[in-house]
Scaffold this active site. Structure first.
Site, PDB file in Angstrom:
ATOM      1  N   LEU A 124       0.822  -1.202   0.000  1.00  0.00           N
ATOM      2  CA  LEU A 124       0.000   0.000   0.000  1.00  0.00           C
ATOM      3  C   LEU A 124       0.861   1.259   0.000  1.00  0.00           C
ATOM      4  O   LEU A 124       0.620   2.196  -0.762  1.00  0.00           O
ATOM      5  CB  LEU A 124      -0.936  -0.011   1.203  1.00  0.00           C
ATOM      6  CG  LEU A 124      -1.793   1.233   1.398  1.00  0.00           C
ATOM      7  CD1 LEU A 124      -2.687   1.483   0.200  1.00  0.00           C
ATOM      8  CD2 LEU A 124      -2.619   1.114   2.673  1.00  0.00           C
ATOM      9  N   ASN A 125       1.874   1.300   0.861  1.00  0.00           N
ATOM     10  CA  ASN A 125       2.726   2.485   0.920  1.00  0.00           C
ATOM     11  C   ASN A 125       3.602   2.611  -0.320  1.00  0.00           C
ATOM     12  O   ASN A 125       3.894   3.726  -0.761  1.00  0.00           O
ATOM     13  CB  ASN A 125       3.584   2.443   2.180  1.00  0.00           C
ATOM     14  CG  ASN A 125       2.750   2.426   3.439  1.00  0.00           C
ATOM     15  OD1 ASN A 125       2.615   1.384   4.080  1.00  0.00           O
ATOM     16  ND2 ASN A 125       2.164   3.543   3.790  1.00  0.00           N
ATOM     17  N   TYR A 252     -11.705   6.252   5.555  1.00  0.00           N
ATOM     18  CA  TYR A 252     -10.976   5.651   4.444  1.00  0.00           C
ATOM     19  C   TYR A 252     -11.271   6.340   3.119  1.00  0.00           C
ATOM     20  O   TYR A 252     -10.435   6.337   2.222  1.00  0.00           O
ATOM     21  CB  TYR A 252     -11.245   4.147   4.379  1.00  0.00           C
ATOM     22  CG  TYR A 252     -10.217   3.414   5.209  1.00  0.00           C
ATOM     23  CD1 TYR A 252      -8.932   3.218   4.728  1.00  0.00           C
ATOM     24  CD2 TYR A 252     -10.506   2.996   6.498  1.00  0.00           C
ATOM     25  CE1 TYR A 252      -7.963   2.604   5.491  1.00  0.00           C
ATOM     26  CE2 TYR A 252      -9.542   2.381   7.276  1.00  0.00           C
ATOM     27  CZ  TYR A 252      -8.269   2.191   6.765  1.00  0.00           C
ATOM     28  OH  TYR A 252      -7.300   1.591   7.533  1.00  0.00           O
ATOM     29  N   ARG A 254     -11.508   9.590   2.856  1.00  0.00           N
ATOM     30  CA  ARG A 254     -10.549  10.693   2.897  1.00  0.00           C
ATOM     31  C   ARG A 254      -9.200  10.250   2.320  1.00  0.00           C
ATOM     32  O   ARG A 254      -8.527  10.986   1.593  1.00  0.00           O
ATOM     33  CB  ARG A 254     -10.429  11.142   4.358  1.00  0.00           C
ATOM     34  CG  ARG A 254      -9.341  12.108   4.706  1.00  0.00           C
ATOM     35  CD  ARG A 254      -8.028  11.501   5.130  1.00  0.00           C
ATOM     36  NE  ARG A 254      -8.114  10.251   5.810  1.00  0.00           N
ATOM     37  CZ  ARG A 254      -7.064   9.494   6.075  1.00  0.00           C
ATOM     38  NH1 ARG A 254      -5.859   9.850   5.713  1.00  0.00           N
ATOM     39  NH2 ARG A 254      -7.213   8.341   6.690  1.00  0.00           N
ATOM     40  N   HIS A 410     -12.420  -3.742   6.490  1.00  0.00           N
ATOM     41  CA  HIS A 410     -12.375  -2.711   7.524  1.00  0.00           C
ATOM     42  C   HIS A 410     -13.697  -2.581   8.272  1.00  0.00           C
ATOM     43  O   HIS A 410     -13.827  -1.712   9.133  1.00  0.00           O
ATOM     44  CB  HIS A 410     -11.992  -1.365   6.902  1.00  0.00           C
ATOM     45  CG  HIS A 410     -10.550  -1.272   6.526  1.00  0.00           C
ATOM     46  ND1 HIS A 410      -9.540  -1.440   7.439  1.00  0.00           N
ATOM     47  CD2 HIS A 410      -9.943  -1.040   5.340  1.00  0.00           C
ATOM     48  CE1 HIS A 410      -8.370  -1.304   6.833  1.00  0.00           C
ATOM     49  NE2 HIS A 410      -8.592  -1.070   5.556  1.00  0.00           N
ATOM     50  N   HIS A 412     -16.934  -3.348  10.814  1.00  0.00           N
ATOM     51  CA  HIS A 412     -17.137  -3.811  12.184  1.00  0.00           C
ATOM     52  C   HIS A 412     -18.493  -4.493  12.303  1.00  0.00           C
ATOM     53  O   HIS A 412     -19.388  -4.298  11.473  1.00  0.00           O
ATOM     54  CB  HIS A 412     -17.059  -2.635  13.153  1.00  0.00           C
ATOM     55  CG  HIS A 412     -15.677  -2.075  13.314  1.00  0.00           C
ATOM     56  ND1 HIS A 412     -15.349  -1.165  14.287  1.00  0.00           N
ATOM     57  CD2 HIS A 412     -14.530  -2.302  12.620  1.00  0.00           C
ATOM     58  CE1 HIS A 412     -14.060  -0.854  14.194  1.00  0.00           C
ATOM     59  NE2 HIS A 412     -13.556  -1.530  13.176  1.00  0.00           N
ATOM     60  N   GLU A 661     -16.488  28.919  38.465  1.00  0.00           N
ATOM     61  CA  GLU A 661     -16.818  27.682  39.198  1.00  0.00           C
ATOM     62  C   GLU A 661     -18.309  27.593  39.526  1.00  0.00           C
ATOM     63  O   GLU A 661     -18.698  27.264  40.641  1.00  0.00           O
ATOM     64  CB  GLU A 661     -15.971  27.579  40.468  1.00  0.00           C
ATOM     65  CG  GLU A 661     -14.481  27.495  40.170  1.00  0.00           C
ATOM     66  CD  GLU A 661     -13.617  27.374  41.406  1.00  0.00           C
ATOM     67  OE1 GLU A 661     -13.947  28.033  42.422  1.00  0.00           O
ATOM     68  OE2 GLU A 661     -12.629  26.626  41.368  1.00  0.00           O
TER      69      GLU A 661
END
Length: 731
Positions: A124-125, A252, A254, A410, A412, A661
């Site tokens: 990927l990188n 993702y 983005r 990715h 859930h 306060e």
């Protein structure tokens, strides 16, 4: 030092104006050009280093090669704008340094990815590097002599493109943000080199019949799509719903929009016949506006699926999305206000157009509306709903419900989960991902094992868990087959907005149905959240409904027993990571807990039943390396239940001044909450404010049509209405 840097920037800006006529540029563009020149000049002075790769993300070699792609891209842009050959020489010499060593480098020594790279620990990188360096190469390509072109093409770029594709098909052929980067990298360098084979490979992928049927990634996501398609055009068709929702979520998107937009722009210039920027009725434009609307009032993206908290619309990658969204998709003046806050523009025609419009005073506030996003290529795989309402001081509350498809690797197991945000940020949170991005000490920035053992599990989210088992048994292979469905979305009345969804297959033989409202009323300083969660069918089981809240518990209206010796709440499915700190068996059917966060007070009021338990829990069990945040939640537990309904209200109220306060309105206003009717056709609740006002909310559970006619008898009174829901207010 700061004054020195400002002086240097000013001097460079003046120099740039003199040499290139940037005095004709609008201020924001000229300043961006000057900043870029300062940055690049610094790296040119020290020279480019090309170290042998060895480190994970966050480590030395990783960060050096990452900085190199940024510097080379910026230097190419400076050559394009200034015409100064020293920038082209810098890019050429750096690329020749890479060409001299690339083919001799072995696979990255970490070997911790399903697709290990050469320059970086994952392909990927490497693809990131090639996408951005392709831009720099394009900027200087015509300046290079034929011999240098040939050397770089054959000794660096073609080998790299082949490595990312035919040598790693499990990386290249997915419908996934990883493969989008791979497709764009191979395609962009192919366009620069005029290598048609690479361009075709990028557009259409490697033929599916050359790959095993059940080839998967390290998250068990399928490599082959259901259609068998792959490549850049398939990514455009299959990664987005028709309204631009990206199935992996805004975090993702983005990240993935960069290869979509950069390759799309290059294809627009060199292959206009493909019409990529207009593809699917301008799907990339819809994706940009959708992504920008999937953020809380502070601008942070909703952390759906595997998301890093704090990523926002002001991130560097989003600069490109905003500028291209403005330039290519309608020139919306609302985008200009985001660009102003970003304080940066792209060094191309899009950035120039944005800077020019800002200088002309055209910016307008960006105000996203309540929206229901569909999921799936055809828009028929559930989605994500977002309700927005304003309260005191025009402050916005955003309520998000997730009823989407699995979200690939990715995703859930969090169907019908919700999260809540306001001007302070998160109030009721989605955990996001168990990952420390680019932090070497935490697994080199990789997803940690706790991402699977906790963050993806259902108990990590604000949704119902049955039998301490995650949705779809926590199995992505099951999750990929099913999705919830939107039942109703009504946001035309700003005073009462509804979203409702049903899930049929998260647990065998059971139907989950969640409905949530934002009620705006003068009796409440901020919108009131109303939540009705019904589970229907199945045998007796333990039902757990967690609320992961931020802040400090202040008070409950029932007694609880704290535990001096902690034990995990369970032994799997995420429960093994949760400490049980305290527990209660309330003797009242009106359950209330009050908490405080970022100088604002909140009160959740719920309907209880005999035998219900209220658990106070915190993360940290079975976490020897402290990979998980020590977040807390309350869990409403109902034992030996089959069909059942949970009802709760969440009030936002009051404030606290740390200067004087003084606490203002620290207590909630709800004095009564009841479940009046709960049948297959209808559910009805009532609640009362301490000022004497009361409300009755009626919901049709089976007919969501806007013109459906309903009547319901409650305590001898017949109530008639049309539409899916009805609110009755008594002064």
């Amino acid at each position: 030092m700061r004054l020195l840097l400002i002086s240097l920037l000013f001097a460079v800006l003046l120099s740039c104006n003199e040499k290139t006529g940037t005095s004709d540029y609008p201020p924001m563009f000229a300043e961006q050009l000057a900043r870029t020149q300062v940055q690049v000049e610094g790296f040119m002075e020290q020279g480019v280093e090309v170290p042998t790769p060895k480190d994970m993300a966050g480590g030395y070699t990783h960060e050096v090669h990452k900085q190199n792609w940024k510097t080379l891209r910026a230097a190419g842009a400076l050559y394009r704008h200034t015409g100064e050959e020293r920038y082209a020489v810098f890019v050429r010499d750096a690329l020749l340094a890479y060409a001299a060593v690339y083919q001799d480098w072995p696979i990255h020594p970490t070997n911790r990815s399903y697709a290990t790279g050469k320059i970086f620990w994952q392909c990927l990188n490497d693809a990131n590097w090639l996408v951005y360096v392709s831009e720099a190469y394009a900027d200087i390509y015509d300046w290079l002599d034929a011999e240098t072109q040939s050397k770089l093409n054959t000794e660096l770029f073609r080998p790299m493109a082949d490595f990312l594709s035919v040598e790693n098909p499990q990386f290249f052929n997915r419908i996934h943000n990883h493969s989008t980067w791979a497709n764009a990298a191979v395609g962009m360098i192919g366009l620069v080199m005029e290598d048609e084979e690479l361009v075709q490979r990028a557009l259409y992928g490697i033929p599916a019949d050359e790959l095993p049927d059940d080839l998967r990634d390290d998250d068990s996501g399928r490599i082959k799509s259901k259609t068998g398609r792959a490549g850049f055009l398939a990514q455009l068709d299959l990664s987005f719903s028709p309204d631009g929702y990206f199935t992996e979520g805004p975090y993702y998107l983005r990240y993935a929009l960069s290869p979509f937009l950069l390759f799309g722009r290059m294809l627009g210039d060199k292959r206009p016949d493909l019409g990529v920027l207009e593809y699917r009725d301008g799907i990339l434009g819809k994706a940009i506006f959708g992504m920008l609307s999937q953020a809380d009032p502070k601008g942070d993206f909703f952390p759906l699926n595997d998301s890093q908290k704090g990523m926002s619309v002001y991130a560097p990658e989003v600069v490109k999305a905003v500028d291209y969204g403005y330039f290519y998709y309608g020139k919306s003046d609302e985008l200009l206000s985001i660009a102003e806050k970003q304080g940066s523009v792209t060094l191309d025609d899009a950035g120039l157009a944005v800077a020019t419009a800002i200088a002309a005073g055209k910016a307008k506030p960006f105000k996203p509306a309540s929206l229901a996003y569909t999921d799936g290529p055809e828009g028929d795989e559930g989605g994500v709903g977002v309700l927005r309402a304003t309260g005191s001081a025009d402050q916005t509350t955003a309520l998000v419900m997730k009823y989407s498809a699995q979200g690939m690797g990715h995703g859930h197991f969090d169907k019908l989960a919700y999260s809540l945000y306001n001007h302070t940020g998160e109030v009721i949170q989605d955990y996001g991902a168990a990952r420390w991005v680019n932090i070497d000490q935490k697994g080199g920035g990789r997803y940690l094992r706790e991402n699977n053992t906790f963050a993806k599990q259902t108990i990590a989210h604000n949704t119902l868990v049955i039998g301490q088992t995650s949705h779809y048994e926590g199995d992505i292979r099951i999750g990929e087959k099913y999705h919830p469905d939107l039942y109703a979305f009504e946001a035309s009345d700003a005073g009462l907005q509804l979203m409702s969804a049903k899930a049929q297959n998260v647990y065998p033989g059971r139907e989950l149905h969640r409905s949530q409202w934002l009620l705006t009323d003068d009796a409440f300083s901020h919108p009131l959240m109303i939540d009705i969660f019904r589970v229907k069918g199945g045998g007796a089981a333990t039902l757990d409904l967690p609320t992961w809240y931020h802040g400090q518990l202040l008070q409950t209206n029932f007694a609880y027993q704290t535990n001096n010796e902690l034990a995990p709440l369970g032994d799997g499915q995420g429960y093994q990571h949760i400490w049980l700190e305290a527990a209660a068996k309330p003797d009242t059917n009106l359950l209330s807990f009050n908490f405080f966060n970022r100088n604002v007070f909140y009160t959740q009021t719920s309907v209880g039943q005999a035998g219900d338990e209220f658990l106070f829990v915190r993360l940290g069990a079975n976490d020897p390396e402290f990979n998980l945040r020590r977040d807390q939640a309350v869990v409403h537990r109902r034992k030996a239940a089959g069909s059942s309904t949970f009802v709760s209200l969440l009030e936002t109220h009051g404030s606290y001044s740390t200067l004087d306060e003084v606490a203002r309105e620290p207590f909630g206003h709800i004095t009564d909450l009841r479940l009046l009717v709960d049948t297959d056709p209808y559910t009805a609740i009532s609640f009362r404010h301490k000022n004497g006002q009361s409300w009755m909310l009626l919901l049709s559970n089976q007919d969501a049509s806007p013109d459906g006619q309903h009547n319901l008898v409650i305590n001898g009174t017949t109530h008639e209405w049309s539409g899916v829901h009805h609110l009755i207010k008594n002064e």
